[in-house]
Design an enzyme around this catalytic site. Sequence first.
Site, PDB file in Angstrom:
ATOM      1  N   ASP A  81       0.833  -1.181  -0.070  1.00  0.00           N
ATOM      2  CA  ASP A  81       0.108  -0.032   0.035  1.00  0.00           C
ATOM      3  C   ASP A  81       0.760   1.305   0.055  1.00  0.00           C
ATOM      4  OD1 ASP A  81      -2.333  -1.199  -0.036  1.00  0.00           O
ATOM      5  OD2 ASP A  81      -2.796  -1.378   2.087  1.00  0.00           O
ATOM      6  N   LYS A 105       9.354  -2.927   2.259  1.00  0.00           N
ATOM      7  CA  LYS A 105       9.470  -3.333   3.768  1.00  0.00           C
ATOM      8  C   LYS A 105       8.270  -4.213   3.968  1.00  0.00           C
ATOM      9  CE  LYS A 105       6.666  -1.672   5.993  1.00  0.00           C
ATOM     10  NZ  LYS A 105       5.643  -1.233   6.649  1.00  0.00           N
TER      11      LYS A 105
HETATM   12  P1  FBP Z   1       2.839  -3.974   6.824  1.00  0.00           P
HETATM   13  O1  FBP Z   1       2.575  -4.708   5.692  1.00  0.00           O
HETATM   14  O2  FBP Z   1       2.633  -2.441   6.967  1.00  0.00           O
HETATM   15  O3  FBP Z   1       4.309  -3.947   7.049  1.00  0.00           O
HETATM   16  O4  FBP Z   1       2.423  -4.265   8.249  1.00  0.00           O
HETATM   17  C1  FBP Z   1       1.987  -5.689   8.553  1.00  0.00           C
HETATM   18  C2  FBP Z   1       1.776  -6.095   9.832  1.00  0.00           C
HETATM   19  O5  FBP Z   1       2.696  -6.282  10.681  1.00  0.00           O
HETATM   20  C3  FBP Z   1       0.900  -7.206   9.721  1.00  0.00           C
HETATM   21  O6  FBP Z   1       1.112  -8.572   9.850  1.00  0.00           O
HETATM   22  C4  FBP Z   1      -0.271  -7.086  10.707  1.00  0.00           C
HETATM   23  O7  FBP Z   1      -1.315  -7.554  10.340  1.00  0.00           O
HETATM   24  C5  FBP Z   1      -0.161  -5.582  10.861  1.00  0.00           C
HETATM   25  O8  FBP Z   1       0.737  -5.139  10.487  1.00  0.00           O
HETATM   26  C6  FBP Z   1      -0.652  -4.917  12.167  1.00  0.00           C
HETATM   27  O9  FBP Z   1      -0.908  -3.554  12.186  1.00  0.00           O
HETATM   28  P2  FBP Z   1      -0.742  -2.792  13.196  1.00  0.00           P
HETATM   29  O10 FBP Z   1       0.710  -2.383  13.771  1.00  0.00           O
HETATM   30  O11 FBP Z   1      -1.385  -1.470  12.872  1.00  0.00           O
HETATM   31  O12 FBP Z   1      -1.537  -3.327  14.524  1.00  0.00           O
END
Ligand code: FBP
Length: 569
Positions: free
Chosen positions: A189, A219
């Site tokens: 995203d 990342k």
């Molecule tokens: P990204 O794709 O932005 O790197 O985030 C991945 C992640 O760690 C997922 O595995 C998890 O579902 C989500 O973020 C949790 O998000 P938050 O930090 O908003 O609780």
Amino acid sequence: MSMLLDHLLKMENHNSIFESAVRTLPLPVCAAFGDAAGPLPAAFAPSSHILATRDAEKVAASFPDSVRASGNVVLTSTGVNRNAPRGKRVAVLFSGGPAAGGHNVVCGLKRVLGPDNTLLGVRPGPKGLIKGSLLEITDADIERFINTGGFDFLGTDRTKIKTDAQFNSVKESCLKHKLDAIVVIGGDDSNTNAAVLAEFLFKGIKADGSGVQVIGVPKTIDGDLQIGKLLPISFGFDTATKVYGEMVGNVLQDTRSSLKYWHFIKLMGRSASHVALEVALQTKPAVTLISEEVAGEKQSLASIVDQIAQTVVARASKGINHGVVLIPEGLIEFIPEMKGLIAELNDTLAHPDAAGFAALNSLQKAEFVESRLTPANARLWSSLPVYVVRMLLAERDSHGNLQVSLIPTERMLGDMVKERVGEIDARIPFAAHYHFFGYEGRCGAPTLFDAAYTYNLGLTAGSLILDGRTGYMATVTDLGRGGVPQAIPLTGLLNIERRHGKDEFVIEKAMVKMDSPAMRYLVSRRAAWAADDLFSSPGPRQLWGNAARQMPISVALNSGAESLEFLIG
Ligand code: FBP
């Protein structure tokens, strides 16, 4: 004060013995940057690799400047850039969830930009860019943050820059801080957002009519930002899976020691099951669910539960009353009947009737939803445990995603398996524990793989800026053969997807493919792992010595590597 007390005080605030030692860890650099002592910017030239997505025409119409400039051609490094410009002002930000190695991207950027250019950090994430909250990054910052985990140097957030007002604020921030370039460190995203930003800032931003360059850096611990050989893996995946691998390995050791527990372990990874697959390959547990397989085979919740229960029963017949079940975080959205329910739920919650919804209590919310669902979904809804219902009703994130990490799928499956085992044979002992290994894996000190990879990604991103490029994602390919810095045109990755009722440009998530070598390996071994305890314990991640040089098993298998050893530099 005693020497020990003095030492303990000095260890506060990120100065543990480990953190001090890790700062001195030498990092290799790809040949394109000269040598590690004084990495120099690399120059880039077009390769013969052109990217084309199914929506390429529509992308070209909406991103005319970016597509005209890049031709969607991948750039490859050609060696050291001896004519790099000076005086550039570059901003860097983290976007989305943290992932180990982010600090090293910043360190690589700082090193390659050198004293002749200025690096500014945005605090925090896209929100900080909109607000214009930037600070200059110094050499002392780099010495402090190199090889450390987390994104705490700058912070991160999940704001999606989408409204005209937000884009105009970004433009104002660029002018206020006299920016020449922005580096966005993020997942699918965020890199989509980087593509949109690159087009918006392409020209006519500064007084002389020029633009502001935008470069993305891949990342995410989820591992779902992959582009074949061009991007074998995003950074953070290796560290997260090695942290989880150690924890799951320890739990497996406990199962065979205490001989009485089943452990249901949910592993982070919002949508794709790469994390669960990798951890399974490292640890070899009795059961591993892969969401993509569940969706492909249209498995129902009841059939998943039955499949696990049958394994429990079969092991019990051999006197094995313990085991581990790995569950990918996003599973619930891949079970077709649950997916249908969640889709209808999202529509119901978005409906104007739902205006006063926030004011209702949990029970009223659940009843409100049930009264508006189709009969089949209403039945499924009322059969779900209250702790699942509560989480399905929780707020969506700013990209409109259900916060799957909050849904206790592991407990739901464990409770249902217990019931099913009881139905099959009430004499079978079944005691379960539940875990969610998620946030523990995102911010630990990077593995040697992630530390070296991210440092070189930072060097690549900075080099692309000094080479005058915009609208690309930095990548380092050939990770088993020294590493080659390359640049992927972001517009070459975009497709149109219907999200939240409208068409949007997106970089599609790379899901686990059933015919990938990693998945095929799991399939070939899992019956044996279910039948007997064949687990292995990968142990704590190493930064020094022979065990330090391992890349993820799934990445090695999928890229056709001959060994698990990576080689950068
Ligand atoms: P990204 O794709 O932005 O790197 O985030 C991945 C992640 O760690 C997922 O595995 C998890 O579902 C989500 O973020 C949790 O998000 P938050 O930090 O908003 O609780």
